[in-house]
Design a protein around this motif. Structure first.
Motif, PDB file in Angstrom:
ATOM      1  N   MET A 242      46.754  -8.800 -41.567  1.00  0.00           N
ATOM      2  CA  MET A 242      46.724  -8.115 -42.579  1.00  0.00           C
ATOM      3  C   MET A 242      47.453  -8.598 -43.836  1.00  0.00           C
ATOM      4  N   PRO A 243      46.593  -8.562 -45.023  1.00  0.00           N
ATOM      5  CA  PRO A 243      47.504  -9.391 -46.180  1.00  0.00           C
ATOM      6  C   PRO A 243      48.390  -8.440 -46.691  1.00  0.00           C
ATOM      7  N   THR A 244      49.512  -9.066 -47.324  1.00  0.00           N
ATOM      8  CA  THR A 244      50.527  -8.138 -47.960  1.00  0.00           C
ATOM      9  C   THR A 244      49.945  -7.446 -49.378  1.00  0.00           C
ATOM     10  N   THR A 245      50.478  -6.435 -49.707  1.00  0.00           N
ATOM     11  CA  THR A 245      50.343  -5.840 -51.068  1.00  0.00           C
ATOM     12  C   THR A 245      51.514  -6.197 -52.057  1.00  0.00           C
ATOM     13  N   PRO A 246      51.187  -6.280 -53.164  1.00  0.00           N
ATOM     14  CA  PRO A 246      51.938  -6.799 -54.239  1.00  0.00           C
ATOM     15  C   PRO A 246      53.519  -5.802 -54.028  1.00  0.00           C
ATOM     16  N   GLY A 247      54.576  -6.828 -54.136  1.00  0.00           N
ATOM     17  CA  GLY A 247      55.702  -6.192 -53.900  1.00  0.00           C
ATOM     18  C   GLY A 247      56.325  -6.004 -52.384  1.00  0.00           C
ATOM     19  N   GLU A 248      55.478  -6.046 -51.451  1.00  0.00           N
ATOM     20  CA  GLU A 248      55.544  -5.880 -49.977  1.00  0.00           C
ATOM     21  C   GLU A 248      56.384  -7.237 -49.426  1.00  0.00           C
ATOM     22  N   ILE A 249      57.162  -7.016 -48.456  1.00  0.00           N
ATOM     23  CA  ILE A 249      57.714  -8.160 -47.808  1.00  0.00           C
ATOM     24  C   ILE A 249      57.436  -7.779 -46.226  1.00  0.00           C
TER      25      ILE A 249
ATOM     26  N   ASP B 164      78.775 -10.332 -42.291  1.00  0.00           N
ATOM     27  CA  ASP B 164      77.710  -9.388 -41.552  1.00  0.00           C
ATOM     28  C   ASP B 164      76.916  -9.063 -42.017  1.00  0.00           C
ATOM     29  N   SER B 165      76.446  -9.738 -43.284  1.00  0.00           N
ATOM     30  CA  SER B 165      75.170  -9.443 -44.149  1.00  0.00           C
ATOM     31  C   SER B 165      74.560 -10.884 -44.376  1.00  0.00           C
ATOM     32  N   ALA B 166      73.328 -10.888 -44.358  1.00  0.00           N
ATOM     33  CA  ALA B 166      72.673 -12.162 -45.006  1.00  0.00           C
ATOM     34  C   ALA B 166      71.634 -11.570 -45.949  1.00  0.00           C
ATOM     35  N   LEU B 167      71.967 -12.333 -47.356  1.00  0.00           N
ATOM     36  CA  LEU B 167      71.288 -11.713 -48.416  1.00  0.00           C
ATOM     37  C   LEU B 167      70.252 -12.840 -48.906  1.00  0.00           C
ATOM     38  N   PHE B 168      69.016 -12.023 -49.462  1.00  0.00           N
ATOM     39  CA  PHE B 168      67.890 -12.918 -49.684  1.00  0.00           C
ATOM     40  C   PHE B 168      67.715 -12.366 -51.009  1.00  0.00           C
ATOM     41  N   GLY B 169      68.065 -13.119 -52.016  1.00  0.00           N
ATOM     42  CA  GLY B 169      67.688 -12.834 -53.475  1.00  0.00           C
ATOM     43  C   GLY B 169      66.498 -12.715 -54.044  1.00  0.00           C
ATOM     44  N   ALA B 170      65.616 -13.517 -53.481  1.00  0.00           N
ATOM     45  CA  ALA B 170      64.145 -13.891 -54.082  1.00  0.00           C
ATOM     46  C   ALA B 170      63.392 -12.641 -53.409  1.00  0.00           C
TER      47      ALA B 170
ATOM     48  N   ARG C 260      74.063   0.480 -49.418  1.00  0.00           N
ATOM     49  CA  ARG C 260      72.654  -0.569 -49.740  1.00  0.00           C
ATOM     50  C   ARG C 260      73.333  -1.519 -50.823  1.00  0.00           C
ATOM     51  N   GLY C 261      72.959  -2.842 -50.505  1.00  0.00           N
ATOM     52  CA  GLY C 261      73.568  -3.814 -51.711  1.00  0.00           C
ATOM     53  C   GLY C 261      72.335  -4.510 -52.154  1.00  0.00           C
ATOM     54  N   ALA C 262      71.092  -4.121 -51.877  1.00  0.00           N
ATOM     55  CA  ALA C 262      69.960  -4.785 -52.508  1.00  0.00           C
ATOM     56  C   ALA C 262      68.836  -3.525 -52.395  1.00  0.00           C
ATOM     57  N   ALA C 263      67.529  -3.692 -53.246  1.00  0.00           N
ATOM     58  CA  ALA C 263      66.534  -2.753 -53.056  1.00  0.00           C
ATOM     59  C   ALA C 263      66.105  -2.468 -51.682  1.00  0.00           C
ATOM     60  N   ARG C 264      66.054  -3.480 -50.888  1.00  0.00           N
ATOM     61  CA  ARG C 264      65.497  -3.704 -49.566  1.00  0.00           C
ATOM     62  C   ARG C 264      66.680  -3.730 -48.734  1.00  0.00           C
TER      63      ARG C 264
END
Length: 241
Positions: free
Chosen positions: A1-8, A116-122, A147-151
């Motif tokens: 299934m293809p991703t939608t814009p803004g989806e991870i 204890d966290s992995a951050l993926f800025g992109a 929460r330290g990021a949008a996701r």
């Protein structure tokens, strides 16, 4: 299934039990067979991140040749891999994580090794998890940060119960309750320790066991978008023969 814009797309698996015994025999002589198959499934699902939530290894005494193959598979993975040590493979000083050089790979994040966290800025994504650091009892989701990021994804390896048993005596069960899950405020809680794929979320926060690739024969495919989170599965395929 293809991703939608803004989806991870996050692919979640656990309890691979890489070893030089049962798993090796079950996977045609390759103790890393489940790891190779899960990486392939994640790639086929278009994963931005692969998250493995505990008991990736059967134990901390594995031979160097087994760990050399693990390291090669992870180094070649076509996506970042986040790994949470579990009760079989806790992050001790002499663990597979250190002996195998797995904490030194640029595309691999071993939770607990350097925070204890992995951050993926992109991706505007934070993955938090409390690693097992010994063989004693603990509460895997206690201490989840805000929460330290949008996701925000929380990872834990332990046993889900509707309520805690009475008494304070440690029971080496690594318990997780609905209140623990809800307190994370995460977009998704990725759980390990159960072989069967199971949804234990109470409605507020999605929480799922992926199940072991041997038993469930799937990985969880988690799509995180502005409109919410969806959880599906992709097959884990054993090599022919």
């Amino acid at each position: 299934m293809p991703t939608t814009p803004g989806e991870i797309v996050l692919v979640h698996s656990s309890d691979l039990h890489v070893d030089d015994g049962y798993t090796m025999r079950a996977w045609g002589g390759d103790g890393n067979g489940p790891l190779a198959a899960v990486i392939d499934a994640a790639h086929g699902a278009g994963a931005d991140i692969l998250l493995l939530t505990g008991d990736i290894f059967e134990h901390n005494r594995l031979r160097a040749d087994i760990l050399d193959r693990t390291r090669a598979l992870l180094a070649a993975a076509p996506m970042p891999v986040v790994m949470l040590p579990g009760n079989h493979d806790p992050l001790t000083a002499d663990s597979v994580w250190h002996r195998g050089g797995l904490t030194d790979l640029g595309n691999v994040h071993v939770l607990g090794a350097a925070g204890d966290s992995a951050l993926f800025g992109a991706l505007d994504l934070e993955i938090w998890g409390r690693a097992h650091t010994d063989y004693d009892d603990m509460r895997p989701l206690l201490g989840a940060p805000p929460r330290g990021a949008a996701r925000h994804v929380a990872a834990a390896h332990g046993h889900f119960v509707e309520r805690l048993p009475p008494g304070e005596r440690p029971k080496a069960a690594w318990l997780i309750t609905p209140d623990d899950i809800d307190a994370t405020g995460a977009d998704y809680v990725a759980l390990g320790h159960w072989n069967a794929r199971t949804d234990v979320g109470s409605g507020g926060v999605p929480a799922h066991y992926s199940g072991a690739p041997d038993y469930a024969e799937t990985v969880n495919v988690v799509r995180i978008a502005k409109g919410g989170v969806s959880v599906g599965q992709a097959a884990v395929r054993r090599p022919a023969g």
